[in-house]
Write an enzyme that holds these catalytic residues in place. Structure first.
Site, short mmCIF file in Angstrom:
data_model
loop_
_atom_site.label_atom_id
_atom_site.label_comp_id
_atom_site.label_asym_id
_atom_site.label_seq_id
_atom_site.Cartn_x
_atom_site.Cartn_y
_atom_site.Cartn_z
N HIS A 1 -9.37 -3.17 -2.53
CA HIS A 1 -8.29 -2.53 -1.27
C HIS A 1 -8.90 -1.35 -1.34
O HIS A 1 -8.41 -1.04 -0.36
CB HIS A 1 -6.77 -3.18 -1.87
N GLU A 2 -8.73 -0.65 -2.49
CA GLU A 2 -8.71 0.67 -2.50
C GLU A 2 -10.65 1.09 -1.74
O GLU A 2 -10.78 2.34 -1.40
CB GLU A 2 -9.36 1.65 -3.88
N CYS B 1 0.54 -1.07 0.00
CA CYS B 1 -0.55 -0.40 -0.22
C CYS B 1 1.19 0.79 -0.08
O CYS B 1 2.12 0.86 0.44
CB CYS B 1 -0.89 -0.03 1.39
N HIS C 1 -9.68 1.84 1.96
CA HIS C 1 -9.16 3.04 2.01
C HIS C 1 -10.69 4.17 2.92
O HIS C 1 -11.26 4.85 3.55
CB HIS C 1 -8.74 3.48 1.08
#
EC number: 3.5.1.88
Length: 170
Positions: free
Chosen positions: A136-137, A94, A140
């Site tokens: 994953h994004e 990341c 965030h």
């Protein structure tokens, strides 16, 4: 294009839950410039995905380009996963947790609904690396980092390692 500063763990701003983007905002010049700046920042880092939260913009959008040639930029505004299939263990890194990699279990395939760069609704079935990157994004955007999937002991080791790296840079 501007190079945007990327927030790094354990910055508390990375824990902020992003708010939806107004559909009318997507086609504005300011939003389009921000997208260009995010792609530029991601490519320079270098990375394959960047959520707005990582550059201290707490709105629900992200940019991704998993191509080797960096010629397939994708924009996901207000993404929502509508289905998940299977499971895979994938070693993730990341831009907000530089130099750290760890195995994370994610859905192997997903279907995601979102607005594209032109503000048009889209639905995409993704698998493999693209599915992992989208998940994953999206984490965030919910204030979650891949290190949250690690044990508390490993997470503390990551925090200390990053603090040591920053001290050497300063």
């Amino acid at each position: 294009m501007a190079l945007l500063p990327i927030l790094e763990f354990p910055d508390p701003r990375l824990r902020t839950k992003a708010v939806p983007v107004d559909a009318a905002e997507v086609t504005s010049q300011a939003f389009q410039t921000l997208l260009d700046d995010m792609f530029h920042t991601m490519y320079e880092a270098p990375g394959i995905g960047l959520a707005a939260s990582q550059v201290d913009v707490h709105k629900r959008f992200m940019v991704i380009d998993i191509s080797d040639e960096k010629n397939l930029p994708q924009v996901f505004v207000n993404p929502e996963i509508v289905s998940k299939q299977g499971e895979q263990l994938y070693q993730e890194g990341c831009l907000s947790v530089p130099g750290i990699y760890a195995d994370v279990s994610r859905a192997d395939a997903i279907t995601v609904r979102y607005l594209d760069r032109q503000g048009q609704p889209q639905e995409l079935h993704a698998d493999g690396l693209l599915a992992v990157c989208i998940q994953h994004e999206m984490d965030h955007l919910d204030g979650k980092l891949f290190v949250d999937y690690l044990s508390p002991l490993k997470r503390e080791m990551v925090r200390k390692k990053l603090a040591k790296q920053r001290k050497h840079v300063a």
